[in-house]
Design an enzyme around this catalytic site. Structure first.
Site, PDB file in Angstrom:
ATOM      1  N   CYS A 360      56.025  48.981  62.270  1.00 12.35           N
ATOM      2  CA  CYS A 360      55.820  47.834  61.399  1.00 12.35           C
ATOM      3  C   CYS A 360      55.046  47.966  60.230  1.00 12.35           C
ATOM      4  CB  CYS A 360      55.665  46.728  62.175  1.00 12.35           C
ATOM      5  SG  CYS A 360      53.956  46.571  62.791  1.00 12.35           S
ATOM      6  N   CYS A 537      31.594  38.680  25.165  1.00 14.98           N
ATOM      7  CA  CYS A 537      30.378  37.826  25.780  1.00 14.98           C
ATOM      8  C   CYS A 537      31.022  36.593  26.614  1.00 14.98           C
ATOM      9  CB  CYS A 537      29.668  37.396  24.694  1.00 14.98           C
ATOM     10  SG  CYS A 537      28.299  36.140  25.176  1.00 14.98           S
ATOM     11  N   CYS A 540      29.739  33.393  24.409  1.00 10.30           N
ATOM     12  CA  CYS A 540      30.360  33.145  23.030  1.00 10.30           C
ATOM     13  C   CYS A 540      31.555  33.898  22.675  1.00 10.30           C
ATOM     14  CB  CYS A 540      29.213  33.183  21.905  1.00 10.30           C
ATOM     15  SG  CYS A 540      28.785  35.165  21.979  1.00 10.30           S
ATOM     16  N   CYS A 548      25.200  41.254  33.976  1.00  8.62           N
ATOM     17  CA  CYS A 548      24.250  40.957  35.166  1.00  8.62           C
ATOM     18  C   CYS A 548      24.792  40.659  36.642  1.00  8.62           C
ATOM     19  CB  CYS A 548      23.519  39.482  34.687  1.00  8.62           C
ATOM     20  SG  CYS A 548      21.938  39.199  35.669  1.00  8.62           S
ATOM     21  N   CYS A 566      26.303  39.124  24.841  1.00  8.70           N
ATOM     22  CA  CYS A 566      25.951  39.681  23.762  1.00  8.70           C
ATOM     23  C   CYS A 566      24.423  39.450  23.897  1.00  8.70           C
ATOM     24  CB  CYS A 566      26.468  39.008  22.617  1.00  8.70           C
ATOM     25  SG  CYS A 566      25.885  37.161  22.218  1.00  8.70           S
ATOM     26  N   CYS A 569      23.072  35.834  23.728  1.00 13.00           N
ATOM     27  CA  CYS A 569      23.217  35.006  24.789  1.00 13.00           C
ATOM     28  C   CYS A 569      22.728  35.418  26.136  1.00 13.00           C
ATOM     29  CB  CYS A 569      24.847  34.826  24.867  1.00 13.00           C
ATOM     30  SG  CYS A 569      25.839  34.055  23.872  1.00 13.00           S
ATOM     31  N   HIS A 574      18.908  34.090  30.122  1.00 19.73           N
ATOM     32  CA  HIS A 574      17.792  34.632  31.059  1.00 19.73           C
ATOM     33  C   HIS A 574      16.506  33.880  30.974  1.00 19.73           C
ATOM     34  CE1 HIS A 574      21.029  37.740  31.992  1.00 19.73           C
ATOM     35  NE2 HIS A 574      20.453  37.497  33.300  1.00 19.73           N
ATOM     36  N   HIS A 616      51.059  43.105  64.242  1.00 20.89           N
ATOM     37  CA  HIS A 616      52.317  43.165  63.664  1.00 20.89           C
ATOM     38  C   HIS A 616      52.129  42.905  62.106  1.00 20.89           C
ATOM     39  CE1 HIS A 616      56.530  43.266  63.382  1.00 20.89           C
ATOM     40  NE2 HIS A 616      56.487  42.092  62.990  1.00 20.89           N
TER      41      HIS A 616
END
Length: 709
Positions: A360, A537, A540, A548, A566, A569, A574, A616
């Site tokens: 199978c 990004c 944006c 990350c 980018c 941002c 962060h 199966h």
């Protein structure tokens, strides 16, 4: 055109091939002459009211036909659906029994009220015979066996007519002389004799519920077989006092409320009036389709005689070999099955690849890869190597599947013997092991995937195994989320856009699976998984310069999605206290990379899913561009005979309900309850093992739009 006349009257049914000069699949014809090139010149009998009158002659290849007797041709001619004609032909035991029916034989027929027992009373000739070439259709006139104990005093109504395809079970009678009364459909009515009618299928009531008194009194006890121990999963049969046998699988054992002794809850093979969906006495004991659950004492169950022989019984004869249509290998390779022909060619029993001895995994994989996928066909197009028998054998399997819609087990066993390891002939395997051998040995192809780990040199692979921690994702993840998370967790990137991507789920055979359900992604976006590709990004949409991993599960940032930013941002995201400990990684961005323009998305399309349940494998295959164009394939859906003398019956079913489910919006899918989905959809969500994607630059069944000049 030179031809030789055919003296003996011969009939045939067209079993494969495209429509050609009047004939198509399922058509019935009479041979007029046979050419020296192996073609049949014949008269065509079409369906409907004019079925008995032939049309103008046509030509069909002999290997595209299957021979019929006159009696068989007349029976099949009354079956209006051409696909049902072919389905009946692929159940040789039943069709043979139908052809030999005699008066007062007991049958079970498909009726608008369900599957009902009936007595055969006459074989009817339908239609006028106005000239010597007319072929009258044959239908069965039957009398239903019901719960009334006497005939009405009113003038009896005409008995209903049923075609051979309406009969699903035959119980031959040995107490009456053989030979049916022949009656022309135009001439009068029968001389009817009053007779006493007896109860229908003994254990089943007629008002939508299981009747305890019928269950306990009408089903005879089989002392010689009652000692055989039963367990959940046992295949059993229950015989009524009138001789009708119903078959099923034990789904529950125990003592129901108000009863004594052990009872069995049986899921029957087909719907029967009076049965339930697993409820007995107001309490649910198991779940199945409506009108299929029968409850009886275990003493009234016997092992399914179709699959085993027991002491005290005559050993059943080996089953007939199914009528495998003749097939002649052609030099040119067959194109993938186009969407417009897939249903008529593939759907039904004895369709697809016939399973045999733990095959199978191989059957499901080959059907998924080569039935309709143009991408796999493109990457495998190269002259066959005469020094590689395994390659030639594989091509024969693929061509036969695409031309005839069926590959017998012997052909696949020859291929298994040539794979270089004895275990491929006998042992259970997993698809990924077979896929590696298939592409390396049979196709001589380089790895389909080039994976780069942690910026080092790339390595090749044929399949992609998902690795991650369960805590990283939600309870029911999508394939997109699984792939994204696995790649980021292992720091993997694709060196180049794959032509075919086979993604193996985080499970190991049938013993362990990380997630109870997995939601398919019909389109897989691999843009952010390509090494050194331009990315936008997440916030944006401008050109991304950082990635990350720690942001992946962040519930405030759409968990499960890859996060790249980018420079602006990246700083802002962060700066949040919960992300200040993250370690974003700089991406390699070419100096000449354009800015301010959208990054093109690189996507792949789902074309098949391999699933496993209790060791199966089965598969779901998309055969065209329509969202509802899905097939379900099982190479061992049923079996005829025992392990020594029997054979497996492969089956392909249309599965448009999967298209309905997957066509829902992302939000609807996120809140979908898998337990409420249709049966096959539920099976895919629960048992998925490997998802197969192809590069959307080459659409499915492209050959469907390529007409020959």
């Amino acid at each position: 055109m030179e031809s030789k006349a055919v003296i003996k009257e011969k009939f045939f049914i067209v079993i494969r091939g495209k429509s050609r000069k009047g004939f198509c699949r399922g058509c019935i014809g009479r041979v007029e002459a046979e050419t020296q090139h192996g073609e049949l010149m014949g008269l065509l009998y079409c369906g409907g009211s004019s079925a008995g009158s032939p049309k103008s002659g046509g030509i069909v290849k002999k290997e595209d036909t299957y021979p019929l007797t006159r009696h068989q041709a007349q029976l099949l001619l009354f079956v209006s659906s051409m696909s049902k004609r072919l389905e009946l032909l692929c159940i040789p035991q039943l069709f043979s029994a139908i052809c030999e029916l005699t008066q007062d034989d007991l049958v079970v027929v498909k009726h608008k009220k369900g599957h009902l027992p009936a007595l055969v009373k006459n074989l009817m000739q339908v239609g006028r015979k106005e000239n010597k070439d007319d072929l009258q259709m044959l239908a069965f006139e039957v009398e239903f066996v019901d719960s009334d104990h006497s005939l009405s005093s009113k003038k009896p109504a005409p008995l209903p007519l049923f075609s051979a395809a309406d009969i699903i079970q035959v119980v031959p009678s040995s107490s009456v002389p053989k030979g049916l009364q022949w009656k022309d459909g135009q001439c009068g009515c029968l001389n009817r004799k009053a007779m006493t009618r007896i109860n229908s299928i003994s254990s089943i009531g007629s008002k939508g519920q299981v009747r305890d008194r019928h269950t306990e009194q009408s089903v005879p006890h089989s002392p010689s077989l009652s000692h055989v121990p039963l367990e959940v999963g046992s295949m059993v049969e229950v015989v009524s006092c009138f001789g009708i046998t119903v078959y099923g699988v034990v789904r529950w054992l125990g003592v129901p409320g108000g009863k004594t002794g052990e009872w069995a809850g049986i899921e029957l093979d087909y719907e029967v009036n009076g049965c339930s969906d697993g409820v007995y006495g107001g309490q649910r004991y198991f779940s199945c389709k409506g009108s299929r659950a029968l409850f009886v004492p275990v003493t009234k169950c016997s092992p399914d005689s179709r699959f085993c022989s027991s002491s005290g019984r005559e050993t059943p004869k080996p089953p007939e070999i199914p009528p495998v249509p003749p097939y002649e290998e052609l030099e040119e390779d067959a194109a993938p099955i186009p969407e417009s022909e897939a249903l008529s060619l593939l759907v039904g029993k004895m369709k697809g690849i016939q399973g045999h001895i733990n095959s199978c995994y191989l059957d499901a994989t080959l059907f998924s890869l080569f039935s309709s996928s143009v991408t796999l066909d493109n990457i495998c197009q190269r002259p066959a190597d005469a020094e590689q028998p395994v390659t030639c054998t594989l091509r024969k399997i693929i061509n036969r599947l695409r031309r005839q819609g069926f590959v017998p087990a012997e052909s696949v066993m020859n291929f298994r013997k040539q794979l270089g390891c004895d275990t491929f002939r006998t042992d259970e395997k997993d698809p990924e092991e077979f896929i590696t051998v298939l592409f390396q040995k049979a196709l001589s192809l380089e790895p389909l995937l080039k994976l780069r780990s942690k910026g080092e040199t790339s390595q090749g692979a044929y399949t992609f195994q998902i690795f991650l921690d369960k805590e990283q994702l939600t309870q029911i993840p999508t394939v997109q989320q699984l792939l994204d998370t696995s790649c980021l967790s292992c720091d993997l990137k694709f060196e180049e856009m794959p032509s075919c991507l086979m993604v193996q789920m985080p499970r190991f055979g049938n013993k362990y699976k990380m997630f109870s359900h997995i939601m398919p992604s019909t389109e897989l976006d691999v843009t952010d998984l390509l090494y050194n590709s331009l990315r936008e990004c997440f916030v944006c949409g401008r050109l991304a310069e950082h990635e990350c991993l720690q942001c992946l599960p962040d519930r405030k940032l759409q968990p499960g999605r890859i996060k790249q930013y980018c420079t602006t941002c990246n700083t802002q995201v962060h700066s949040h206290p919960s992300r200040q400990g993250h370690s974003p990684k700089a991406l390699s961005v070419p100096a000449e990379a354009p800015t301010g323009t959208p990054v093109p998305r690189q996507t792949m399309q789902l074309f098949a899913v391999l699933c496993i349940q209790t060791s199966h494998y089965v598969s779901f295959v998309k055969y065209g561009s329509d969202p509802h164009s899905w097939l379900f394939f099982d190479s061992m859906a049923d079996r005829c005979g025992d392990d020594q003398n029997g054979y497996n019956i492969p089956e392909i079913r249309a599965c448009p309900e999967l298209g309905d489910f997957l066509s829902q919006s992302d939000e609807e899918l996120a809140h979908a309850n898998p337990s409420q989905a249709p049966e096959l959809v539920r099976r895919l969500l629960c048992d998925s093992y490997m998802f197969l994607y192809q590069n959307t630059a080459v659409p499915l069944s492209q050959s469907d739009h390529q007409e020959e000049p």
